[in-house]
Scaffold this active site. Structure first.
Site, PDB file in Angstrom:
ATOM      1  N   CYS A 100      -3.599   9.609   3.432  1.00 48.82           N
ATOM      2  CA  CYS A 100      -4.774  10.000   4.213  1.00 48.82           C
ATOM      3  C   CYS A 100      -5.226   8.916   5.183  1.00 48.82           C
ATOM      4  O   CYS A 100      -5.710   9.227   6.276  1.00 48.82           O
ATOM      5  CB  CYS A 100      -5.919  10.393   3.278  1.00 48.82           C
ATOM      6  SG  CYS A 100      -6.634   9.028   2.326  1.00 48.82           S
ATOM      7  N   CYS A 116      -6.000   6.202  -6.022  1.00 49.68           N
ATOM      8  CA  CYS A 116      -7.217   6.899  -5.612  1.00 49.68           C
ATOM      9  C   CYS A 116      -7.711   7.794  -6.741  1.00 49.68           C
ATOM     10  O   CYS A 116      -8.914   7.843  -7.037  1.00 49.68           O
ATOM     11  CB  CYS A 116      -6.951   7.715  -4.349  1.00 49.68           C
ATOM     12  SG  CYS A 116      -8.434   8.509  -3.678  1.00 49.68           S
TER      13      CYS A 116
END
Length: 354
Positions: free
Chosen positions: A193, A97
């Site tokens: 997440c 990410c």
């Protein structure tokens, strides 16, 4: 003329204080949030997080925008996460990410907006030394996030700011409270997440629509010990949830997708000395010509260990002075010289002949 800074705002306290500190330094600040999952409450970029980030931007009097990179996130992070588990590896999606979204897509947004730097709330530091940019550990050891930033390049480091690198979490929260930020006591996220419940196997099944077949647990000699639930349920070093009674503690030693087997061993069987890392990034922009002595970290929260690193034809070989427990394909190995991050890569293979 004021310099411009684009602040990557997550809705959390770290990025909020980073924005405040950059504004206090005289930067013309803009806030930006990455929406990474559509319709995903409680996940990174959720409506609740966006509301918190927007409230901070209003408090500071800076513009704020949300950028939808959910397709890129699905392709670069989620699909890779799923594929790694299917291949018997254990990935670290936060690293991807950072590489592809925060310091990839958002970095491009910053350039398009004419920002002089991209700012995040990471606990790390950047220094200009010996004619190049160096990535340094955060001053507070238990908050240091340099491990997940090893893919940064010289060009990115030249236009990145980490204003929290010299601060503690307690100092950051104190600043947020003094400023009246709504998220001053907001808890840090602990899980991946996009899998907030921690059920990775369940997420993978829902994401792919596949059924992952049961197979055999075997020992080091191939003897069948029992049945596993599907290889996506396991990672190297795992003990809990095996459902195998062998009269002694057993741990996952190896995952073989082609044979659909999970090998178990006693704890002593988990120790290895060497790994081959691929997709390796040397932060200086060049690889060392000779073997070098380093401190190496093979998982995010593992302590650094002395090792020797050498560039090989098929990657970078890292051989530890002492055997390390549960070296795992898919995890990243990051190399340090004191406070400085030399670089890192993804563990591709465990080297057993040391």
């Amino acid at each position: 003329m004021k310099k411009k800074a684009l602040i990557a705002m997550s809705g959390g306290v770290d990025s909020a204080v980073a924005a405040y500190l950059m504004q206090r330094q005289g930067y013309d600040c803009m806030g930006a949030m990455l929406r990474l999952r559509r319709g995903a409450d409680g996940q990174c970029g959720s409506d609740a997080d966006a509301a918190d980030a927007n409230a901070i931007a209003d408090r500071l009097g800076i513009p704020f925008a949300v950028y939808d990179f959910s397709e890129k996130f699905q392709e670069a992070v989620v699909a890779s996460f799923v594929r790694s588990y299917e291949e018997g590896a254990t990935p670290n999606p936060c690293i991807l990410c950072n590489q592809y979204l925060k310091f990839g897509s958002l970095f491009e947004v910053a350039a398009d907006l004419g920002a002089d730097c991209l700012v995040t709330g990471h606990y790390a530091r950047i220094a200009l030394e010996n004619g190049g940019y160096q990535l340094k550990k955060g001053k507070t050891a238990n908050k240091d996030q340099s491990y997940v930033l090893y893919n940064l390049t010289q060009a990115q480091l030249a236009h990145t700011c980490f204003p929290l690198g010299d601060r503690t979490k307690e100092e950051v929260r104190a600043i947020a409270e003094a400023m009246g930020f709504v998220n001053a006591r907001k808890k840090d996220s602990q899980d991946i997440c996009f899998v907030p419940d921690g059920d990775y196997a369940g997420f993978i099944r829902r994401a792919t629509g596949k059924t992952y077949p049961e197979g055999n647990f075997v020992d080091e000699n191939g003897k069948i010990l029992g049945r596993h639930k599907g290889i996506i349920h396991y990672t190297i070093g795992q003990r809990r949830g095996l459902g195998v009674s062998g009269g002694k503690p057993l741990y996952v030693q190896e995952i073989d997708p082609s044979a659909n087997t999970v090998a178990l061993s006693e704890n002593a069987g988990l120790f290895q000395r060497g790994v081959l890392a691929k997709a390796f990034n040397w932060i200086a922009g060049r690889a060392p010509e000779e073997a070098i002595r380093v401190r190496a970290r093979a998982r995010y929260h593992h302590p650094e260990q002395w090792a020797t690193a050498k560039v090989a034809q098929d990657g970078v070989q890292i051989v530890f002075d002492e055997p390390q427990r549960a070296l795992t394909k898919g995890q990243s190995v990051v190399l340090y010289d004191g406070e400085t991050v030399l670089g890192g890569g993804i563990i591709h293979r465990i080297l057993e002949n040391f």
